[in-house]
Design a protein around this motif. Structure first.
Motif, short mmCIF file in Angstrom:
data_model
loop_
_atom_site.label_atom_id
_atom_site.label_comp_id
_atom_site.label_asym_id
_atom_site.label_seq_id
_atom_site.Cartn_x
_atom_site.Cartn_y
_atom_site.Cartn_z
N ALA A 1 -26.75 6.09 19.62
CA ALA A 1 -26.50 4.72 20.08
C ALA A 1 -25.48 4.71 21.21
CB ALA A 1 -26.02 3.86 18.92
N ALA A 2 -24.52 5.65 21.19
CA ALA A 2 -23.46 5.63 22.20
C ALA A 2 -23.98 5.80 23.62
CB ALA A 2 -22.42 6.70 21.86
N PRO A 3 -24.76 6.88 23.93
CA PRO A 3 -25.29 6.95 25.30
C PRO A 3 -26.19 5.78 25.63
CG PRO A 3 -26.28 8.63 23.90
CD PRO A 3 -25.13 8.06 23.13
N GLY A 4 -26.93 5.30 24.63
CA GLY A 4 -27.81 4.16 24.88
C GLY A 4 -27.02 2.95 25.34
N LEU A 5 -25.91 2.66 24.63
CA LEU A 5 -25.13 1.48 24.98
C LEU A 5 -24.42 1.69 26.31
CD1 LEU A 5 -23.87 0.72 21.41
CD2 LEU A 5 -25.54 -0.58 22.72
N LEU A 6 -23.98 2.93 26.57
CA LEU A 6 -23.37 3.21 27.88
C LEU A 6 -24.39 2.97 28.99
CD1 LEU A 6 -21.17 6.34 27.21
CD2 LEU A 6 -20.46 3.98 27.56
N ALA A 7 -25.65 3.37 28.76
CA ALA A 7 -26.68 3.14 29.77
C ALA A 7 -26.90 1.64 29.98
CB ALA A 7 -27.98 3.83 29.34
N VAL A 8 -26.90 0.89 28.88
CA VAL A 8 -27.05 -0.57 29.00
C VAL A 8 -25.91 -1.12 29.86
CG1 VAL A 8 -26.90 -2.73 27.73
CG2 VAL A 8 -28.28 -0.86 26.83
N ALA A 9 -24.67 -0.65 29.57
CA ALA A 9 -23.53 -1.11 30.34
C ALA A 9 -23.68 -0.74 31.81
CB ALA A 9 -22.23 -0.52 29.76
N GLY A 10 -24.10 0.52 32.07
CA GLY A 10 -24.22 0.98 33.44
C GLY A 10 -25.23 0.16 34.24
N LEU A 11 -26.32 -0.25 33.58
CA LEU A 11 -27.38 -0.97 34.28
C LEU A 11 -26.93 -2.35 34.76
CD1 LEU A 11 -30.54 0.01 32.24
CD2 LEU A 11 -30.18 0.32 34.67
N THR A 12 -25.78 -2.84 34.23
CA THR A 12 -25.34 -4.18 34.67
C THR A 12 -24.43 -4.09 35.90
OG1 THR A 12 -23.37 -4.12 33.29
CG2 THR A 12 -25.37 -5.01 32.29
N ILE A 13 -24.06 -2.87 36.32
CA ILE A 13 -23.19 -2.75 37.49
C ILE A 13 -24.01 -3.12 38.73
CG2 ILE A 13 -21.84 -1.14 38.88
CD1 ILE A 13 -21.29 0.44 36.31
N PRO A 14 -23.56 -4.09 39.53
CA PRO A 14 -24.41 -4.62 40.62
C PRO A 14 -24.73 -3.58 41.70
CG PRO A 14 -22.54 -6.07 40.17
CD PRO A 14 -22.29 -4.79 39.45
N ASP A 15 -23.71 -2.86 42.18
CA ASP A 15 -23.93 -2.00 43.34
C ASP A 15 -24.29 -0.58 42.95
OD1 ASP A 15 -21.54 -1.66 42.19
OD2 ASP A 15 -20.39 -1.45 44.03
N MET A 16 -25.33 -0.46 42.11
CA MET A 16 -25.75 0.88 41.69
C MET A 16 -27.04 1.22 42.42
SD MET A 16 -26.13 2.25 37.84
CE MET A 16 -24.43 2.76 37.71
N SER A 17 -27.14 2.50 42.82
CA SER A 17 -28.33 2.90 43.57
C SER A 17 -29.57 2.87 42.69
CB SER A 17 -28.12 4.31 44.11
OG SER A 17 -28.16 5.23 43.04
N GLY A 18 -30.73 2.72 43.33
CA GLY A 18 -31.98 2.68 42.57
C GLY A 18 -32.21 3.95 41.77
N ARG A 19 -31.75 5.07 42.31
CA ARG A 19 -31.95 6.35 41.62
C ARG A 19 -31.17 6.40 40.30
NH1 ARG A 19 -32.37 12.19 44.22
NH2 ARG A 19 -34.04 11.01 45.21
N SER A 20 -29.88 6.03 40.34
CA SER A 20 -29.07 6.00 39.11
C SER A 20 -29.69 5.04 38.10
CB SER A 20 -27.64 5.54 39.41
OG SER A 20 -27.14 6.17 40.54
N ARG A 21 -30.14 3.92 38.63
CA ARG A 21 -30.75 2.90 37.78
C ARG A 21 -31.96 3.49 37.03
NH1 ARG A 21 -29.31 -2.33 37.97
NH2 ARG A 21 -27.99 -1.97 39.76
N LEU A 22 -32.75 4.26 37.76
CA LEU A 22 -33.93 4.88 37.14
C LEU A 22 -33.52 5.88 36.06
CD1 LEU A 22 -36.79 4.21 38.13
CD2 LEU A 22 -36.92 6.54 39.02
#
Lengths: 262, 262, 262, 262
Positions: free
Chosen positions: C18-39
């Protein structure tokens, strides 16, 4: 010794009198206070000083009659409460001389029955309390060092040296959070979160140790007191000592069930 | 081995010496310090390093004579306290090299009798403490998510992503309250109130668990120690073991009543 | 049922994933993230979702074989952890759909042995905890009312209504102290001081009640467990039950003294 | 007395009704509320007042039949809850009259079973709690005096008198940390750190004393209740009283092991 009853003032008055005295000291520091109020407050201080003078006389006279040892702290407090303001009045010229009446802060400690208990608890738990305080110091320095390394490039005016970072560290570790020094980097914020958690943990350790210390103290006090009461009741003398011990420990009664079947 | 007494320094000095050393490290980071003060502080560091060198030598020589196992952590700390500053002095060029003396933070942990107790308490309560920490993490993430959803439209610069909202969440949940990120909407403020309450609740859980852990530890320690003392007193050997156990448990005496009627 | 071993994933993985999953959820809300990181983060979410799908299958298959009752919550969590993200992926169009993976916050609660203990403590102390919470609410409203009456003339924009004053009250009562609403009048500051004290008192009540609850729980758990162990040891069967009870209570041994003289 | 069943409202309703009432009071203080909402909230207040009128009637009628003593506080609360809003409605002209409904804050205290327990704990621990409060006051004054002396030259607008310094002291000692008054000098910051530590220590004392008080209360309550249950079970009557006492103390059963070998 016939003058003693006239000198004696009621003991709790001792502690209670300190409150208006200290309020008067506080009031005298307010800059824009009229000369009349200032005079009234000075009169309050003088009156309380007079009362403490009487009390010191009573304490010293009684001392001649009774034992000296246990009462040394009380005598010292009474003498200090009279001499320090007197010396300040005679020697210090500025308005600051009323500040010396703050020595009356010692008065509430004089007759309290709580402070000896607190002293025993602190003495019993000294090893643990010193340990937690050491841990606090170690964490504080370590955290200030980390904050300094992380944030000195970003906010040199807030985190430019370890002493400055330590100000941030102590404000955060105690969860006070003034908000004048706040990490801006991501790493600094993660560190801050960890510091807050550590602060809560150390605080909880302190509370846990003191709770344990108080419970031990209360339990021992009750046991000794109740044993003497219970062992003297004829009804209980038929019982074996194991039961007696148990009864003693379950008490602070009033509420013990009427006719236990024994 | 005749050199040993000359090398040995008094054990508590160990911990106490770390304090001026760390203060010197802190002082050396202050930017506007004169070259003379800087030199004095460096001399302090060198002197303490020398003392720790002696101590390491004493520890290592004694090691040849005694058992190795239990003393491994002490030896490791003594060696690190000497080698890390030495390596920093030789390899690191910048003024930062004095920071490596922060390894002396380990010294106060070396001879403390508190840290083994703390370790046992944490080990015994590990399950509960991990549980509360998990609860803390779950609440933190859930609260940050809620804060992000509620406030992102109103304050995109403070609550624009979950990591940003998590900064607000940890500052609020630990009741630190820097005041740099504050919800503005009504829903956000109701959420904040609930978060503060949860924070206090989690904190209270921590304190409760640690208090329980310490009391258990103290009670077991006392029982074992007192049993051995009491069981050896002839007066007590006529008593049945049930009474003995009770007496053992009511102790840390000095204050036990003189002649209980048994 | 021969497919079961292949589906089964190690239980703690449950919580840890659950921990990496929730960190990924948190990361996806950062506005200025590149499309690659998002993927990459989306891929992490998909992988964890797959692992949870396997786990749900394992849980459901095992369910056919075993008893249903006690495992209903676990099954519900496993099913929710799969279905909620799936439904969000299919039905919600915006980037917000990754937020629904926050349902994985339930996973760490699934296999924890701490939460049943916490539940029992909270249930046992429910009356007291509800009482303290009521007290908190009563104090909060009373304090907000007083703050509103005292400060509404001076700072109408901060204390202009009871709901606004309640924001100040909760921030102060929990000792968070954001610093955005601060009384300016003398009466308001005296009130603030009293509120902070009350806050600390209520907090201490909470901690005290939870400490008591945990200690009761631990004591009962230990007693039951140790009784069964000790009563089976032949050496102890000669002793009367009073001693037995005592021995049981002094345990979590390893450290019991070798040959008590009985 | 045949009218009584119609007047009686369910007791917990008592406490629960206060919540919407107080929310309505809070709502009525919001300045920019439409006349229609205002009317609705006033109607809520009127309805609750009516319910409390019925309840008072029921309480007073029942009073004629039953004993008076123990119920005096309940009767007083019921009467106040009706009369204070009525008097405010008749005598006070301004919109402030709805504020007097805040007397309903007393209602949740009326039937709670927690507040008598809290009262007993506070009474038992009164000596210690008064002691800690005294300590708090002494530390608060001493710290404010020190802060005044240290900082008055640097920030006369924040630390220009002891009452002003006391505001800083209470905000810091309770670890609230609004951040409106912050020492700037080095000595002031070292003092601040010490104050935060003292605040945490005093807080921990409070928590420790209350934890001890609650545990004592719970232990005595359980002992009395269980003794009566256990002593009546025939199986247990063969046992000596020492065992009985132990069994009583280890209970809140459900979980006691099935057939202990005695």
């Amino acid at each position: 010794m016939s003058v003693l009853p006239f000198l004696r003032i009621y003991a709790p008055l001792n502690a209670v009198l300190a409150a208006p005295g200290l309020l008067a000291v506080a009031g005298l520091t307010i800059p824009d206070m009229s000369g009349r109020s200032r005079l009234a407050l000075a009169a309050v201080l003088a009156a309380i000083w007079g009362a403490y003078l009487l009390q010191m006389a009573a304490t010293l006279l009684k001392r001649e009659a009774g034992g000296v040892r246990d009462r040394t702290p009380a005598i010292a407090i009474d003498v200090l409460a009279v001499l320090v303001p007197l010396a300040a009045f005679l020697l210090v010229g500025t308005p600051d001389r009323s500040l010396y009446c703050a020595v009356w802060l010692l008065k509430p400690l004089r007759d309290s029955t709580f402070f000896p208990v607190l002293g025993r608890v602190l003495a019993n738990e000294a090893r643990n309390l010193i340990g937690v305080t050491t841990l606090f110091g170690v964490v504080l320095f370590g955290v200030a060092l980390a904050g300094y390394v992380i944030e000195r490039g970003i906010q040199p005016e807030k985190f430019g040296s370890i002493p400055q970072a330590m100000w941030w560290a102590v404000v955060t570790l105690s969860t006070t959070g003034y908000g004048d020094a706040i990490p801006q980097s991501f790493a600094g914020r993660v560190l801050s979160g960890a510091v807050m958690m550590s602060g809560i943990g150390i605080f909880a350790l302190w509370a846990g140790i003191l709770a344990t210390g108080f419970y031990q103290e209360v339990r021992r006090g009750d046991f000794v007191r109740n044993w003497q009461l219970v062992a003297a009741v004829p009804l209980f003398q038929k019982l074996g000592p194991a039961v007696l011990v148990e009864i003693v420990r379950a008490l602070r009664p009033r509420t013990v069930p009427a006719g236990p079947r024994i």
